[in-house]
Enzyme design. Structure first.
Site, short mmCIF file in Angstrom:
data_model
loop_
_atom_site.label_atom_id
_atom_site.label_comp_id
_atom_site.label_asym_id
_atom_site.label_seq_id
_atom_site.Cartn_x
_atom_site.Cartn_y
_atom_site.Cartn_z
N HIS A 71 69.36 25.02 -43.94
CA HIS A 71 68.51 24.85 -45.13
C HIS A 71 69.26 24.04 -46.20
O HIS A 71 68.70 23.11 -46.80
CB HIS A 71 68.10 26.23 -45.66
CG HIS A 71 67.34 26.22 -46.95
ND1 HIS A 71 65.99 26.38 -47.03
CD2 HIS A 71 67.77 26.07 -48.23
CE1 HIS A 71 65.60 26.33 -48.29
NE2 HIS A 71 66.67 26.13 -49.05
N GLU A 72 70.50 24.37 -46.43
CA GLU A 72 71.28 23.66 -47.46
C GLU A 72 71.57 22.21 -47.04
O GLU A 72 71.57 21.31 -47.87
CB GLU A 72 72.57 24.41 -47.78
CG GLU A 72 72.37 25.81 -48.35
CD GLU A 72 71.47 25.85 -49.59
OE1 GLU A 72 71.44 24.87 -50.35
OE2 GLU A 72 70.78 26.88 -49.79
N HIS A 75 68.63 20.26 -47.97
CA HIS A 75 68.63 19.90 -49.40
C HIS A 75 69.35 18.57 -49.59
O HIS A 75 68.89 17.68 -50.31
CB HIS A 75 69.34 20.97 -50.24
CG HIS A 75 68.41 22.03 -50.77
ND1 HIS A 75 67.45 21.77 -51.71
CD2 HIS A 75 68.30 23.35 -50.47
CE1 HIS A 75 66.78 22.89 -51.98
NE2 HIS A 75 67.28 23.86 -51.23
N GLU A 102 61.69 23.90 -51.53
CA GLU A 102 62.19 25.01 -50.72
C GLU A 102 61.44 25.10 -49.39
O GLU A 102 62.04 25.32 -48.34
CB GLU A 102 62.07 26.34 -51.48
CG GLU A 102 63.00 26.46 -52.68
CD GLU A 102 64.44 26.15 -52.34
OE1 GLU A 102 64.96 26.71 -51.35
OE2 GLU A 102 65.05 25.30 -53.02
ZN LIG Z 1 66.84 25.90 -51.11
#
Ligand SMILES: [Zn+2]
Length: 239
Positions: A71-72, A75, A102
Site C-alpha cells: 500500500h505504501e 502511494h 487510500e
Molecule cells: Zn495510505
C-alpha cells in the site's frame, strides 16, 4: 483516464519487475528504506517522503504488514505519476481526495500481491462467494484484506465485501466496487439482530436480503462464518 485502471497497470508493472515480492524487493523497486515502528492507533503504515522511508506498524501479522508495505509503495508510485496525480486532483478535493487515494492504494496493493487473473478464475468457477476470501488468502499467502479488495473489485455485480467479528461485533475491513455509493467504515458496530451477527452467533451461513449495517438500502447478502469471523458479500439488488 480511468483512475482505477491506471492504478492497476502501475501495480501489475511493478509486480512483473519486482517478482518475487519479498519485503526487500517491494521496497527495492522504489529504493526506499523500511522501518518497523510504533504508529498512532489505527494506523498501519506511512510513507515518509522526507527521508524516503516506509514506516510499518510493528506487532501486526506478517501478511498484514506485507499488504501495508505494498500500500505504501503504491502511494509512492501514484505520487510519481504526473498524469494520474493531476487527474486525481481534478476529479476530487479535500477529504474525498484523501479517501479516494487510500482506495486506489489499497486496490494497487491487492493487485500487486494477488494477481487479478487468479481472482477472476476463482470467481468464474465458484461465483462471487464470501468463502473465496479465506480460500484466496490461503492459496496465495496474502492477508484476507487483500482478498476482500480483489473480490469487491473483480466481482461481476456491484458489491460491498467485508469481514467482521469480535465482541461487540464490528467491521474489521471492507471494500466496495466503484459503482456502489454506500460506504461502510472500519469498526462500524453490527447490531445484534443483523444477519451478520446471527451468522456469527449461530455459525450458520446466511443468504437473503439485508441492509448494510447502519444504512437503509437493501442488498442481497451472502454471509459465511468461519473461525470466529463472518465474511460477507452485499450485492446490489437487481430491479
Ligand atoms: Zn495510505
Amino acid at each position: 483516464m480511468d483512475l482505477r485502471e491506471r492504478t492497476l497497470e502501475l501495480a501489475q508493472h511493478y509486480r512483473q519487475n519486482q517478482t518475487p515480492l519479498t519485503a526487500e524487493r517491494l521496497i527495492g523497486g522504489i529504493g526506499a528504506a523500511l522501518k518497523y515502528t510504533r504508529l498512532p492507533d489505527g494506523q498501519d503504515g506511512a510513507f515518509d517522503f522526507g527521508s524516503h522511508t516506509i514506516l510499518i506498524a510493528e506487532g501486526q501479522a506478517p501478511k498484514r504488514q506485507r499488504f501495508t508495505l505494498a500500500h505504501e509503495v503504491m502511494h509512492y508510485l501514484i505520487h510519481q505519476d504526473d498524469d494520474l496525480l493531476s487527474e486525481l486532483h481534478e476529479t476530487f478535493e479535500g477529504s474525498k481526495l484523501e479517501s479516494e487515494l487510500e482506495v486506489l492504494c489499497n486496490l494497487g496493493a491487492a493487485e500487486m500481491l494477488l494477481p487479478g487473473e487468479g481472482v477472476d478464475a476463482a470467481i468464474a468457477k465458484r461465483g462471487q462467494s464470501p468463502k473465496l476470501i479465506s480460500e484466496l488468502a490461503e492459496q496465495h499467502q496474502v492477508s484476507e484484506e487483500v482478498a476482500v479488495i480483489a473480490l469487491a473489485e473483480r466481482g461481476p455485480s456491484p458489491s460491498i465485501v467485508l469481514m467482521a467479528g469480535g465482541k461487540p461485533m464490528r467491521v474489521f475491513f471492507s471494500a466496495k466496487s466503484q459503482r456502489i455509493f454506500d460506504r461502510i467504515r472500519r469498526n462500524v458496530a453490527i447490531p445484534k439482530d443483523h444477519p451478520l451477527a446471527v451468522a456469527l452467533e449461530t455459525a450458520l451461513p446466511y443468504k437473503g436480503k439485508a441492509p448494510l449495517p447502519g444504512h437503509g438500502t437493501m442488498y442481497a447478502l451472502e454471509a459465511f462464518p468461519k473461525g470466529g469471523r463472518v465474511y460477507a458479500v452485499f450485492k446490489e439488488l437487481q430491479n
